[in-house]
Write a protein that holds these residues in place. Structure first.
Motif, PDB file in Angstrom:
ATOM      1  N   LEU A  77      -9.741   1.742  -0.073  1.00  0.00           N
ATOM      2  CA  LEU A  77      -8.874   2.151   0.889  1.00  0.00           C
ATOM      3  C   LEU A  77      -9.786   2.182   2.329  1.00  0.00           C
ATOM      4  N   TYR A 133       1.470  -0.763   3.497  1.00  0.00           N
ATOM      5  CA  TYR A 133       1.404  -1.421   2.542  1.00  0.00           C
ATOM      6  C   TYR A 133       2.733  -2.158   2.926  1.00  0.00           C
ATOM      7  N   LEU A 179     -11.906  -0.479   3.565  1.00  0.00           N
ATOM      8  CA  LEU A 179     -10.814  -1.409   4.947  1.00  0.00           C
ATOM      9  C   LEU A 179     -10.918  -0.565   5.999  1.00  0.00           C
ATOM     10  N   LEU A 213      -3.432  -8.489  -2.475  1.00  0.00           N
ATOM     11  CA  LEU A 213      -3.522  -8.379  -3.816  1.00  0.00           C
ATOM     12  C   LEU A 213      -2.491  -9.457  -4.819  1.00  0.00           C
ATOM     13  N   TRP A 256      -9.745   2.726  -6.482  1.00  0.00           N
ATOM     14  CA  TRP A 256      -8.277   2.165  -5.524  1.00  0.00           C
ATOM     15  C   TRP A 256      -9.168   3.304  -3.970  1.00  0.00           C
ATOM     16  N   ILE A 265      -1.822  -3.944   3.824  1.00  0.00           N
ATOM     17  CA  ILE A 265      -2.116  -4.412   2.614  1.00  0.00           C
ATOM     18  C   ILE A 265      -1.049  -5.071   1.982  1.00  0.00           C
ATOM     19  N   LEU A 324      -6.287  -6.898   3.399  1.00  0.00           N
ATOM     20  CA  LEU A 324      -6.298  -6.960   1.886  1.00  0.00           C
ATOM     21  C   LEU A 324      -5.045  -7.729   1.257  1.00  0.00           C
TER      22      LEU A 324
END
Length: 790
Positions: free
Chosen positions: A593, A324, A596, A454, A589, A423, A452
């Motif tokens: 995940l 992330y 993904l 956001l 969430w 992410i 991903l």
């Protein structure tokens, strides 16, 4: 079919016999020229002339000339089915099909085998999963796990290729376990099937297929569908049970058979307690037979061998590491990280920027200080070292060790490819160097990772991702038309396609999901984007205060991987409504995940592929090995260990693990294969270990499968006459009833065979000809006496 002709050996007597027959005809006509009787008189004359003609024809010595198989010069094969399917007892029968076949092959009960041996070199075989020769069929035990009819016929055709094989007598019920249609029998001799068993339906419950499916739906991520056929159980309740390896019951379902021959589908949805490879056993029975202590004979099934099967589920071994990257610490990461911590299969590794890069030599700090004040007290502040401190301040969380992500976002494939997904949240495109942006695109398209983005202040168009490698792989265009003004609040809703995705919904039915969405907290932050790209799927939308609807969650495949775009920038607001909403947000969430990282390949991948219609249930184990850049790795050493896990092994059957060495495939780089032939039915677990040419471990992988040859053998209990008829028709043979084997053995030498000889049969020297003449004379004499004619 052979051509037959009639030859007259006494043609030298033709004209004298013609003259004698003419004189005889004249005398008969003279004798019957007058008198009472009318038409009856001429009938008597005709009978007398026919008798005289038959005697004259015998003097010409007619011979029936044809061809027949030369005795002892042709081969003929008798092949009997020795599979467990022959144990079935047909409805109303006192003995099983196997016992009936044993009696049919008993030479003391019929002479058809000796008749065949008078003209052919007879070879005897029996088959199940393999073909074996026998002397007199006394070793038939009907314990074979399969009926490899196609394999047997092809083996015989190859074994006797170029040799005079006149035909194959195939004694079986036709329920082949290695065929889906009529096999290719080019070059095969005529096949004469003898059908064992009755066409009358039997009473039986059989598992036809077990289908397992895994989803990212958190409450019940695994579903097992069991397709069952019920014959003869109309109006009765069928019970299906799902059991763990230790016998613990996971679930039970009951369905009523509404037709005599009904197809039932049982579906189990559950959450396995342990990750990795798990095995389950499925059993089906009629409820009254489960509950009854003693069952009447008319309620028992034909066989119980097809009432159970093994289901294999591989949930993988975590944790799956996700990177992330965010431009600032925010609440989105806070709640996302908390949700991921509740999932032992997912680990979120974070790289958070807490301060941007400052312009060089413009820091307002202490007099004489020329570097970023945030680095005050770190090391030497000499001018030559100032530049290395003039960098953004990054914080690493949940790293494996002190060295992971020490240099910021990965710059090499070896460092980036270790993550299953990436992410990016609230981070501008300028954070990435051109090489890092290209590497991230290759990470998705070539490595197969998940990506991903956001929503946030510096995401999508606001982050200047248009016409960049990262923006090009997003599932939406970033050329948002202007001027379009969006005004919150924004209400989120799932599209029809989103409702069909288990990972996108939080309830197990549409009505409950729609109710949840209607009560969902509205959002305030939204990143407007352009239209979805071709091939992308819009999972969710938002509707603003003016009623304008826009895509909010869009996904697509990109090369080997997948990408997603979440345009909502304050998902955390959802969890502030109440405790139930907070649980729903965390669950959403976690499911996102899981989606993904689903199907993201590892460096070592193991797949078990059963060879289609292999009579022995052989399984091809394929291992794909990649280097750190996820390119095929050659010259690897691959070892595979196979262990039976769930079986009905009896005493004396070895169930120890077997080690195999996988060999490199000549067709695909980085692919290594090995073949395993199971000895017992049940579930199997295979583990592969790979090392490179230097002996350094590359990784390991695990796969499982189920082998149940008995279930395939008993999948259909009614003889497959259609298949046997097609085989006979395709090879020039025919179906032979068991009651006509003696006649078949007598007539077979007259059929076409590889080695033939001329053969003549005297028609005149037969009782038939003299009997015909005698009948004519006696009938003529009887008619005259009956009517009183002279």
């Amino acid at each position: 079919m052979t051509i037959s002709t009639i030859i007259f050996a006494g043609l030298s007597w033709l004209w004298p016999l013609v003259g004698a027959l003419a004189v005889g005809a004249g005398l008969v006509a003279w004798n019957y020229r007058a008198g009472a009787g009318g038409p009856l008189r001429w009938l008597c004359a005709l009978l007398k002339m026919l008798g005289l003609g038959a005697l004259c024809l015998c003097l010409l010595r007619p011979l029936w000339s044809t061809q027949r198989a030369r005795p002892g010069s042709n081969l003929f094969a008798i092949v009997a089915d020795n599979s467990q399917g022959m144990r079935i007892k047909d409805r109303g029968a006192s003995i099983s099909r196997g016992e009936s076949l044993r009696r049919l092959l008993d030479p003391e009960r019929g002479a058809w085998q000796s008749t065949l041996e008078d003209n052919f070199d007879v070879r005897r075989y029996y088959f199940d999963a393999r073909l074996q020769s026998t002397r007199d069929f006394s070793d038939l035990d009907f314990n074979g796990r399969a009926s490899a009819i196609g394999f047997t016929l092809r083996t015989l055709a190859e074994r006797y290729k170029g040799r005079p094989l006149a035909g194959i007598l195939l004694l079986t019920d036709g329920n082949a376990t290695d065929l889906q249609g009529v096999p290719d029998l080019q070059g095969s001799p005529p096949i004469y099937p003898v059908v064992s068993g009755s066409q009358d339906p039997v009473k039986d419950i059989a598992i036809q297929q077990v289908v397992t499916e895994q989803t990212e739906f958190e409450d019940a991520p695994v579903s097992v569908q069991v397709n069952v056929s019920a014959s003869g159980y109309r109006g009765q309740t069928i019970v299906a049970r799902l059991l763990e390896t230790d016998g613990k019951q996971v679930g039970e379902q009951r369905l009523r058979a509404r037709k005599t021959n009904d197809q039932l589908a049982f579906r189990f949805r559950f959450r396995p307690e342990a990750p990795g490879l798990v095995f389950y056993r499925v059993k089906v029975r009629a409820r009254n037979e489960l509950e009854a202590s003693s069952r009447p004979a008319d309620t028992q099934e034909a066989t119980l061998e097809n009432n159970q099967a093994v289901a294999v589920i591989n949930r993988g071994h975590g944790p799956y590491r996700i990177l992330y990257v965010s431009g600032r610490p925010n609440w989105e990461f806070k709640f996302l990280n908390r949700a991921a911590q509740d999932d032992p299969q997912v680990q979120l590794v974070a790289l958070l920027r807490v301060a941007k890069r400052e312009p060089r030599f413009h820091f307002l700090g202490r007099p004489g200080e020329t570097s970023n004040p945030l680095f005050r007290g770190f090391g030497n502040q000499s001018p030559e070292d100032v530049e290395q401190y003039d960098q953004p301040v990054l914080v690493r969380l949940n790293t494996r060790d002190q060295f992971e992500l020490r240099g910021g976002f990965p710059r090499t494939a070896e460092d980036l490819y270790q993550y299953k997904a990436v992410i990016v949240g609230d981070l501008e495109e300028a954070f990435f160097t051109p090489d890092q942006a290209n590497l991230l695109q290759k990470y998705v398209s070539e490595r197969g990772g998940g990506f991903l983005m956001l929503g946030g202040m510096e995401s999508f168009e606001q982050g200047k991702y248009r016409n960049t490698p990262i923006g090009d792989m997003l599932p939406v265009y970033l050329d948002h038309p202007a001027p379009v003004k969006y005004t919150g609040p924004y209400h989120f809703d799932l599209t029809r396609e989103g409702l069909l995705q288990p990972w996108a919904r939080l309830r197990d039915n549409e009505k409950s999901e729609e109710s949840r969405l209607s009560e969902m907290t509205p959002f305030e932050v939204f990143n407007p984007v352009g239209e979805p790209r071709p091939g992308a799927s819009v999972i969710g939308t938002v509707t603003d205060a003016s009623g304008q609807k826009s895509p909010a969650l869009v996904v697509q495949r990109f090369g080997r991987g997948r990408t997603a775009a979440m345009m909502i920038g304050d998902v955390w607001r959802w969890g502030f409504h109440d405790a139930a909403a907070h649980r729903d947000m965390n669950k959403a969430w976690r499911q996102l995940l899981r989606w993904l990282v689903t199907d993201v390949p590892n460096r070592v991948q193991l797949t078990a592929r059963p060879e289609p219609r292999n009579p022995n249930g052989a399984v091809v184990l394929q291992v794909r090995v990649m280097d750190p850049k996820f390119q095929p790795l050659d010259n690897a050493n691959v070892r595979i260990q196979v262990q039976p896990v769930l079986s009905d092994a009896t005493a004396g059957v070895l169930t120890n693990a077997i080690d195999l060495r996988a060999e490199a495939s000549p067709d695909e780089p980085g692919l290594y294969t090995a073949t395993y032939v199971p000895r017992i039915a049940g579930g199997y677990c295979a583990t592969a270990w790979a090392t490179n040419s230097a002996g350094t471990p590359v990784g390991s992988a695990e796969a499982g499968w189920a082998t149940d040859l008995a279930a395939a053998e008993f999948q259909s209990l009614t003889p497959n006459v259609a298949l046997l008829e097609a085989i006979a028709r395709k090879t020039g043979g025919e179906i032979v009833p068991a009651t006509r084997l003696n006649a078949f053995a007598r007539n077979l030498p007259r059929r076409h065979a590889p080695v033939m000889e001329a053969w003549s049969y005297p028609l005149w020297h037969t009782p038939l000809m003299f009997s015909f003449a005698l009948v004519c004379f006696v009938s003529e004499w009887g008619l005259r006496r009956w009517k009183g004619m002279p």
